[in-house]
Design an enzyme around this catalytic site. Structure first.
Site, short mmCIF file in Angstrom:
data_model
loop_
_atom_site.label_atom_id
_atom_site.label_comp_id
_atom_site.label_asym_id
_atom_site.label_seq_id
_atom_site.Cartn_x
_atom_site.Cartn_y
_atom_site.Cartn_z
N HIS A 1 0.84 -1.40 -0.25
CA HIS A 1 0.17 0.08 -0.13
C HIS A 1 0.84 1.29 -0.15
O HIS A 1 1.91 1.13 0.71
CB HIS A 1 -0.87 -0.11 0.93
CG HIS A 1 -0.46 0.01 2.44
ND1 HIS A 1 -0.31 1.22 3.25
CD2 HIS A 1 -0.24 -1.03 3.35
CE1 HIS A 1 0.09 0.89 4.31
NE2 HIS A 1 0.06 -0.28 4.72
N ASP B 1 5.99 1.40 6.63
CA ASP B 1 4.56 0.89 6.26
C ASP B 1 3.87 1.88 5.73
O ASP B 1 3.38 2.94 6.08
CB ASP B 1 3.99 0.81 8.04
CG ASP B 1 2.50 0.32 8.02
OD1 ASP B 1 2.10 -0.15 7.02
OD2 ASP B 1 1.84 0.16 9.24
N GLU C 1 -5.07 1.97 2.74
CA GLU C 1 -4.84 0.76 3.27
C GLU C 1 -5.03 1.02 4.83
O GLU C 1 -5.83 0.37 5.79
CB GLU C 1 -3.54 -0.05 3.16
CG GLU C 1 -3.53 -1.23 3.86
CD GLU C 1 -3.08 -1.39 5.26
OE1 GLU C 1 -2.97 -2.54 5.89
OE2 GLU C 1 -2.46 -0.29 5.88
N GLU C 2 -4.48 2.23 5.34
CA GLU C 2 -4.52 2.68 6.96
C GLU C 2 -5.81 2.83 7.42
O GLU C 2 -6.08 3.01 8.46
CB GLU C 2 -3.45 3.75 7.23
CG GLU C 2 -2.19 3.17 6.83
CD GLU C 2 -1.30 2.33 7.72
OE1 GLU C 2 -2.07 1.66 8.63
OE2 GLU C 2 -0.25 1.71 7.56
N ASP D 1 3.51 -6.31 3.24
CA ASP D 1 3.48 -5.35 4.25
C ASP D 1 4.51 -5.21 5.30
O ASP D 1 5.65 -6.10 5.15
CB ASP D 1 1.97 -5.44 4.83
CG ASP D 1 1.52 -3.90 5.28
OD1 ASP D 1 2.29 -2.97 5.79
OD2 ASP D 1 0.22 -3.62 5.14
N HIS E 1 4.22 3.01 12.61
CA HIS E 1 3.16 4.10 13.04
C HIS E 1 3.98 4.82 14.09
O HIS E 1 3.29 5.62 14.97
CB HIS E 1 2.04 3.41 13.71
CG HIS E 1 1.13 2.63 12.58
ND1 HIS E 1 -0.12 3.00 12.76
CD2 HIS E 1 1.26 1.97 11.66
CE1 HIS E 1 -0.60 1.95 11.63
NE2 HIS E 1 0.19 1.70 10.97
#
Length: 361
Positions: free
Chosen positions: A68, A182, A214-215, A237, A325
Site C-alpha cells: 500500500h 509501512d 490501507e491505513e 507489508d 506507526h
C-alpha cells in the site's frame, strides 16, 4: 552518509515521498517511475491505486502482489485565531510518539513545516504530568501569528500532514531507518518482483499493485482487486518485530534479519491454508529463511483481497519492522530481499494446475 546504492536510492525515494490516505499522489508517482520499465502496461483504478501488469502466459492464472502507498499521518481540521493548527489523525497513532515531532503540511502553496505541540509540563499540575497528553489536546505550530497568516502560508482544512524524516542507512548498513516503511517496503517488493521477473519465464500474469487507503480500512485493495480479478493474492507489508527490550516471545518473536514473516492470522483474515503451505514449501526448497507470525490486532490488504468477488486465496508476507506507526521505523534489508526472492520463486511455479490444487487444499 555513505553513497546509496541503486536499491537504497529507490527505497529512499519511496519513503521520503509524502502520502497519507486520500492523497497518495507523490508515492504513486515514485512507484510508477520505478515499476514501469518492468511492466507491459501500467494504469490506475478509479480511486487511485496503481496497477502494473506483466504477462508471462496470458492463458495462465492472475497473481496479485500488493503493497500500500499510504502512510499514517494527519489532516488539518481547523486553524485557530492565533494561527495554531488542529488536526485529525489519519491511520492509527499512539499519542506518546507524537509530541515535539516535526511534520510537513502539504498546502496549496507548497510544503509548510510545523511541530506538534501541547501545553508544557511546567504549567501542569503534578497529577496531570503523570498522564500522557491526549491527541485532542495537541496542535501544530507553524510559526504563524494569526489565522490570516496561516492562510497566507496556504494552509487550509483538508490539507495532508505528513511526518518528517529522511531515509537513513545506519552504521550497520543493512539496518535502514525511515518514515513510511509501512508500507513503502511493500511497494518496493512489488517493484522488485516485476524487475526480477523481467526476461524470466513465468506461467501467469503478475500484477504489481500500489494500493491506496490501507491505513483507514483496506480500501484501495477492494477496488484494485475488483479491477484485476486475481486467482491468487499476496499482500506485502510490514509486521511486528519482537527483538527490542521488554517484548516477550508470547507478544512477538520475529527478529530483524531472520527472513520475511508468513502471517498465519491477523484481525482481517485467516491465511489461506493452500497458499501458505505452498509458499512455505517453496521457501524450504530454495533455502530462503522465513518466520511465522500472527497479529491479534491490525490487518493487511489481504483482508480485502480475499473477500473480493467470489473469493481470492490470499496470504500476507511481511517484513519485520521496529517502531511502525511512528516518525521513524527500522527494518533489515536482507528481509526485504528474501521476501522478493520468495515471491519470485513462488510465482514461477504458479501455473493453472498448481492454482487449482492450492484452491482445493
Amino acid at each position: 552518509m555513505a553513497k546509496l546504492d541503486e536499491m537504497n536510492t529507490m527505497l529512499k525515494d519511496l519513503t521520503d515521498a509524502k502520502g497519507i490516505p486520500g492523497n497518495e499522489k507523490e508515492p504513486r508517482e515514485v512507484m510508477e517511475k520505478y515499476i514501469t520499465p518492468y511492466a507491459d502496461k501500467v494504469y490506475m483504478d478509479n480511486l487511485g491505486s496503481l496497477i502494473a501488469e506483466k504477462t508471462g502466459n496470458a492463458d495462465g492464472p492472475k497473481i496479485m502482489v500488493a503493497g500500500h502507498l499510504d502512510e499514517v499521518g494527519f489532516m488539518v481540521t481547523r486553524i485557530d485565531k492565533n494561527g495554531f493548527i488542529y488536526f485529525q489523525t489519519v491511520g492509527g497513532w499512539w499519542s506518546q510518539v507524537m509530541l515535539a515531532q516535526r511534520v510537513t503540511i502539504m498546502s496549496k502553496k507548497g510544503d509548510v513545516t510545523g511541530v506538534i505541540g501541547s501545553k508544557p509540563p511546567h504549567v501542569l499540575s503534578a497529577e496531570a504530568r503523570k498522564k500522557p497528553v491526549e491527541i485532542k489536546d495537541m496542535f501544530i505550530d507553524i510559526g504563524a501569528s494569526s489565522q490570516e497568516e496561516a492562510k497566507e502560508f496556504g494552509v487550509r482544512p483538508g490539507d495532508s500532514i505528513v511526518p518528517y524524516f529522511e531515509f537513513t542507512q545506519l552504521k550497520n548498513e543493512k539496518m535502514l531507518l525511515a518514515k513510511a516503511w509501512d508500507n513503502r517496503i511493500g511497494c518496493a517488493i512489488a517493484i522488485e518482483v516485476l524487475k526480477q521477473l523481467k526476461g524470466e519465464e513465468h506461467p501467469n500474469t503478475v500484477y504489481g499493485v500500489g494500493t491506496i487507503q490501507e491505513e483507514v480500512g483496506l480500501r484501495g485493495a477492494k477496488t484494485s482487486t475488483h479491477a484485476i480479478k486475481p486467482d491468487i493474492g499476496f499482500a506485502v507489508d510490514v509486521g511486528i518485530a519482537g527483538d527490542t527490550p521488554g517484548i516477550s516471545d508470547k507478544d512477538a518473536d520475529s527478529e530483524l534479519g531472520k527472513g520475511p514473516q508468513i502471517i498465519l492470522y491477523d484481525a482481517s483474515m485467516v491465511s489461506h491454508k493452500g497458499v501458505r503451505e505452498f509458499v512455505v514449501d517453496t521457501a524450504e526448497e530454495n533455502n530462503i529463511p522465513f518466520q511465522y507470525a500472527s497479529m491479534a490486532g491490525g490487518g493487511t490488504d489481504s483482508g480485502s483481497i480475499h473477500l473480493t468477488a467470489n473469493g481470492v486465496p490470499a496470504l500476507s508476507i511481511t517484513v519485520a519492522s521496529r517502531y511502525i506507526h511512528t516518525h521513524a521505523a527500522i527494518l533489515h534489508r536482507d528481509d526485504f530481499e528474501n521476501a522478493v526472492k520468495l515471491i519470485v520463486e513462488t510465482i514461477k511455479k504458479l501455473d493453472n494446475d498448481k492454482v487449482k490444487e492450492i484452491v482445493m487444499a
